[in-house]
Structures are given as C-alpha cells and as structure tokens.
Design an enzyme around this catalytic site. Structure first.
Site, mmCIF file in Angstrom:
data_model
loop_
_atom_site.group_PDB
_atom_site.id
_atom_site.type_symbol
_atom_site.label_atom_id
_atom_site.label_comp_id
_atom_site.label_asym_id
_atom_site.label_seq_id
_atom_site.Cartn_x
_atom_site.Cartn_y
_atom_site.Cartn_z
ATOM 1 C CG HIS A 191 0.468 -11.641 -1.566
ATOM 2 N ND1 HIS A 191 0.269 -10.596 -0.680
ATOM 3 C CD2 HIS A 191 -0.456 -12.583 -1.238
ATOM 4 C CE1 HIS A 191 -0.735 -10.884 0.123
ATOM 5 N NE2 HIS A 191 -1.190 -12.087 -0.183
ATOM 6 C CG ASP A 204 -3.789 -12.045 2.089
ATOM 7 O OD1 ASP A 204 -3.548 -11.244 1.176
ATOM 8 O OD2 ASP A 204 -4.903 -12.585 2.231
#
Length: 329
Positions: free
Chosen positions: A303, A113
């Site tokens: 994610h 991320d």
C-alpha cells in the site's frame, strides 16, 4: 537513490490559507525556472503532506509548481469535530478554493489512498479546473443510487474499527501515536507481531513490541508523530465516518449518470500496487468504461507504494506526464 524532501527541507515552505472557513496548511515547492503548470498532491490515511516527499523533487524538476495540503484533520490543518467537514464534496470545494487562492486556473491532480478517491471527485465537481489526474493504489469507484457500506467487503473490514471509538480511545498522546504510526508503516515484533491487518484493524497490544518500521527514518517518524499530536486521531479517522454523507451528496449525481452516462474527459493514470491488501489491482477491473483516456500501471509493492518503490512510481508519473500533458499556465 531517489531524491526526497526532508521535514525541514529548504526546498519547501509551509503556508496556510483560509478555505471556506477552515485553515489549511500546505507545502509549496517551486521549480527553479518559471512554473509551467501547478500540481496538487492529495495524501491519504494515515499520512501527511510529507507523504509525497519522494515525488516533490521529481515534479519540480519537470517545471511544476507543487502544492501539497495537509488534508482536513491532519497536521497543521484544522480538525473540526463534525464528520461533514470530511466529505468528498467538501474536499473538492476546498481544493478548488486553494487553487483560486494561489492563482491557478488549471491544475494537475495526484492522489494516494483516500487522496486517490478525492482526486476523482474533484475532477467530477470541477472538470474545467483539472487538466489531468493520477491516482496511486486507489481505483475509481462511481457514485451509487443505493447505499452500500464499504465494510461489507472483506478487504475493508478494518474500517469498522476505524470509524468507531476504539482507535482514538487507545491512541492518545504523541508516544502512542508514534507507536501506532510505526506499526502502520510496517514495524514488526521479534516474534513476527504486526500492528494491523485489513480484516481486523489495529492490534493495540502489539504496538509496544514492534521494532522500527522500514519506510520512515527516526526524524521522519518523529515529525509525523508531532504533527498528528496537534489534533489527535479524531480528525483523520473522521474520513471513515463519511460513507452515508458522501452517498447523500452524490445520489442525485448517480441518478444523472445512470440516465445519461459519464466519462472523464481529462487523461487519467492509475498506478496499482500488486501486493496492496486493502486496494488490490482487481478492484480496477472495468474502470476503462469511465474514462476517455485511461493509462494503467502496476508496481510490485504494497500500500505504501510512494515510499516502497519511489523510483518505479516516479518513472510511471514522469513518462505519463511527458506523454499525455502539455504543461500550460
């Protein structure tokens, strides 16, 4: 079952270091024998150093000393008010200072991320320090000569909410933080209510309706909520307020790259999540042009790839490290 670190695991220790005037907290995990090299793991939002809990045992088993900081604003690390402390350049300078603090002359980098975005920048600012880089979910985005806010793209619309006052105004106190994080990690309501999507941001009204998330145990979620409650949400959200600051830091670098070109010399691995709504694999198209040695992998996950598919992510990392890296002190 993939081995993982727990919040109070005896295999890790939490240390602190003063880096460029800011106190950082970081996890240190040592291999059983002599360390062959050192690897830094950089987390993203909304996460902590414990976000790498499934990867730390693998990496120590490969003979690596593992260093995992709580990044600026998170957990036991300081959380300055000013967004200038949260830029890529500041993160690069601080991680270089941390390497010096622990006596590492070269390091491997891993990021996820925001941490994925950070590791590319550390490698650009300190190429002699970095022997290899991997990023989970986050493709490389080069510096630009003109400012384009990320929020013009549909998959980054949520950042408009995060950079504003709404999230930190609503998510105050440990219980609210626990609800928020539970939702961000996939908790759902009995009627399908969700906490977040990339085109909107957080649905605050749904948070009390959500059942337990599938990715963290109660012990882990409690630990996250307690660590976030130290400083609250302002620091972590400051990462979304750095767009123009990062642009100003990098525009000269971007002009030089336009004139002379640029390629990363060290080997790089990108592991994409095929179901990642914020960072879909298509964002990495053309990335090959920036690297002398780029390996790409893809995992059928969203994610939170580090937690959803740790066995597959770890396999990519282990094979790539074994094939590309010759560990050294």
């Amino acid at each position: 079952m993939v081995d993982k670190i727990t919040p109070n695991d005896s295999r890790i220790q939490y240390n602190t270091a003063n880096l460029n005037g800011v106190t950082y907290s970081y996890i240190l995990a040592e291999p059983s024998g002599q360390a062959l090299n050192t690897i830094f793991l950089i987390h993203g939002w909304p996460d902590l150093s414990l976000g790498w809990r499934y990867q730390i045992p693998l990496l120590t088993s490969l003979g690596l000393r593992v260093v995992v900081p709580d990044m600026m604003g998170y957990g036991g690390t300081d959380a300055p008010e000013d967004a200038k402390f949260y830029t890529f350049k500041r993160a690069a300078d601080d991680m270089a200072a941390l390497a010096k603090h622990i006596g590492a002359s070269t390091i491997i980098l891993g990021g996820h991320d925001w941490g994925g975005a950070v590791v590319y920048r550390i490698a650009m600012h300190y190429p002699q320090l970095i022997s290899a880089v991997f990023s989970v979910c986050t493709p490389y985005m080069p510096p630009t000569t003109s400012f384009v806010p990320a929020t013009v793209f549909p998959n980054f619309k949520y950042q408009l909410q995060l950079k504003g006052p709404e999230v930190e105004g609503n998510i105050v106190g440990e219980e609210k933080i626990r609800q928020f994080l539970n939702g961000m990690y996939g908790g759902r309501g009995s009627n399908g209510e969700i906490a977040f999507d990339v085109t909107h941001g957080c649905y605050f009204e749904n948070l009390p309706k959500l059942g337990p998330n599938p990715l963290l145990s109660k012990e882990e979620l409690d630990f996250y909520a307690q660590r976030y409650a130290i400083h609250g949400m302002h620091g972590p959200l400051n990462w979304y307020r750095t767009g123009e600051l990062n642009f100003e830091d990098e525009k000269e670098m971007a002009r030089e790259i336009e004139k002379q070109g640029y390629k990363f010399d060290m080997p790089v691995l990108l592991i994409s999540g095929s179901k990642d709504a914020a960072l879909p694999p298509r964002l990495s198209e053309g990335m090959e042009n920036w690297f002398r040695s780029l390996t790409k992998g893809e995992v059928k996950t969203g994610h939170w790839a580090l937690w959803e598919k740790p066995d597959e992510v770890n396999r990519f990392i282990a094979e790539w490290l074994g094939g590309k890296i010759k560990p050294r002190l």
